[in-house]
Motif scaffolding. Structure first.
Motif, short mmCIF file in Angstrom:
data_model
loop_
_atom_site.label_atom_id
_atom_site.label_comp_id
_atom_site.label_asym_id
_atom_site.label_seq_id
_atom_site.Cartn_x
_atom_site.Cartn_y
_atom_site.Cartn_z
N TYR A 57 23.69 32.36 44.58
CA TYR A 57 23.78 31.56 43.36
C TYR A 57 22.46 31.57 42.60
N ASP A 58 21.35 31.59 43.34
CA ASP A 58 20.04 31.56 42.69
C ASP A 58 19.77 32.83 41.90
N GLU A 59 20.22 33.97 42.41
CA GLU A 59 19.92 35.24 41.77
C GLU A 59 21.05 35.75 40.89
N LEU A 60 22.15 35.00 40.80
CA LEU A 60 23.32 35.48 40.07
C LEU A 60 23.02 35.71 38.60
N HIS A 61 22.35 34.76 37.97
CA HIS A 61 22.09 34.90 36.54
C HIS A 61 20.97 35.89 36.25
N ILE A 62 20.18 36.26 37.25
CA ILE A 62 19.11 37.22 37.05
C ILE A 62 19.64 38.65 37.22
N ARG A 63 20.38 38.88 38.30
CA ARG A 63 20.85 40.24 38.59
C ARG A 63 22.08 40.62 37.76
N HIS A 64 23.01 39.68 37.58
CA HIS A 64 24.27 39.97 36.89
C HIS A 64 24.56 38.84 35.90
N PRO A 65 24.00 38.90 34.69
CA PRO A 65 24.16 37.76 33.77
C PRO A 65 25.60 37.51 33.34
N PHE A 66 26.44 38.54 33.30
CA PHE A 66 27.81 38.34 32.85
C PHE A 66 28.69 37.71 33.92
N LEU A 67 28.28 37.80 35.20
CA LEU A 67 29.07 37.17 36.26
C LEU A 67 29.00 35.65 36.16
N MET A 68 27.95 35.10 35.56
CA MET A 68 27.84 33.65 35.42
C MET A 68 28.98 33.11 34.56
N VAL A 69 29.47 33.92 33.61
CA VAL A 69 30.57 33.48 32.76
C VAL A 69 31.83 33.28 33.60
N PHE A 70 32.04 34.12 34.60
CA PHE A 70 33.25 34.08 35.40
C PHE A 70 33.06 33.31 36.71
N PHE A 71 31.84 32.93 37.07
CA PHE A 71 31.56 32.36 38.38
C PHE A 71 31.96 30.89 38.48
N TYR A 72 31.69 30.11 37.45
CA TYR A 72 31.87 28.67 37.52
C TYR A 72 33.34 28.31 37.69
N SER A 73 33.65 27.38 38.57
CA SER A 73 35.04 27.02 38.81
C SER A 73 35.63 26.34 37.58
N GLY A 74 36.93 26.42 37.45
CA GLY A 74 37.61 25.85 36.30
C GLY A 74 37.81 26.84 35.19
N THR A 75 37.71 28.13 35.47
CA THR A 75 37.85 29.13 34.44
C THR A 75 39.31 29.28 34.02
N VAL A 76 39.53 29.78 32.80
CA VAL A 76 40.88 29.97 32.27
C VAL A 76 41.33 31.42 32.38
N TRP A 77 40.55 32.26 33.03
CA TRP A 77 40.91 33.68 33.12
C TRP A 77 42.27 33.92 33.75
N PRO A 78 42.68 33.20 34.81
CA PRO A 78 44.02 33.45 35.34
C PRO A 78 45.13 33.18 34.31
N LEU A 79 44.88 32.28 33.38
CA LEU A 79 45.87 32.00 32.35
C LEU A 79 45.85 33.04 31.23
N VAL A 80 44.70 33.62 30.96
CA VAL A 80 44.54 34.55 29.84
C VAL A 80 44.81 35.99 30.24
N LEU A 81 44.52 36.35 31.47
CA LEU A 81 44.64 37.74 31.90
C LEU A 81 46.03 38.35 31.73
N PRO A 82 47.14 37.64 31.98
CA PRO A 82 48.45 38.26 31.73
C PRO A 82 48.64 38.66 30.27
N TYR A 83 48.14 37.85 29.35
CA TYR A 83 48.26 38.20 27.92
C TYR A 83 47.42 39.44 27.59
N CYS A 84 46.26 39.55 28.22
CA CYS A 84 45.42 40.74 28.01
C CYS A 84 46.14 41.99 28.53
N CYS A 85 46.75 41.89 29.68
CA CYS A 85 47.50 43.04 30.24
C CYS A 85 48.68 43.39 29.34
N PHE A 86 49.39 42.38 28.84
CA PHE A 86 50.50 42.64 27.92
C PHE A 86 50.01 43.32 26.65
#
Length: 166
Positions: free
Chosen positions: A8-37
């Motif tokens: 967690y300490d090095e997440l934003h340093i090594r992979h800055p874009f993973l911080m967007v998807f790391f935090y719990s409560g994300t809406v990606w499971p709801l949005v991803l089917p529409y992206c695939c469609f």
């Protein structure tokens, strides 16, 4: 990723874009089917145009509006994730400051008492604070541990995660 030690300490340093998807409560499971469609639909339209010369085109103004909306949504998602990350970081810092102050106050208020009970109370207080700091850091590093900790605390108190009686 390697070990989870310091993840967690090095997440934003090594992979800055993973911080967007790391935090719990994300809406990606709801949005991803529409992206695939959307990918499937655009692939079908491309196949129709290239192989059967059936052109279903959209005016350029629609593309400009869509690119503007996607840019706005992308920026707002990153801003929300960053705000949540900073809020959690600030709240954690405040919590650790309060715990340090609690420990200092427990020592200061009982420094005149040197009997075995006072020494044992100070030791128990110190151990409880250390355990609280350890559990906080562990929960921050691993979201699954935070859920298990919430279930365990709720079970001991007789309250479920949703607030119902257990």
């Amino acid at each position: 990723m390697g070990s989870t030690n310091g993840y967690y300490d090095e997440l934003h340093i090594r992979h800055p874009f993973l911080m967007v998807f790391f935090y719990s409560g994300t809406v990606w499971p709801l949005v991803l089917p529409y992206c695939c469609f959307n990918v499937f639909l655009l692939t079908a339209l491309t196949v129709l145009k290239n192989y059967w010369n059936i052109s279903i085109s959209i005016l350029p103004q629609g593309h400009a509006l869509m690119s503007l909306l996607i840019a706005y949504l992308g920026v707002s998602k990153v801003n929300l994730a960053y705000e949540r990350y900073m809020s959690a970081q600030i709240a954690t810092g405040h919590a650790f400051l309060i715990l340090r102050e609690l420990h200092q106050l427990s020592i200061t208020m009982t420094e005149n008492f040197e009997n075995a009970e006072a020494i044992e109370w100070r030791r128990d207080t110190r151990q409880t604070i250390i355990q609280l700091v350890h559990e906080t850091v562990t929960a921050l590093r691993d979201g699954k541990h935070a859920a298990a900790l919430a279930r365990n605390v709720g079970y001991r108190l007789g309250v479920g995660i949703d607030g119902s009686k257990v």
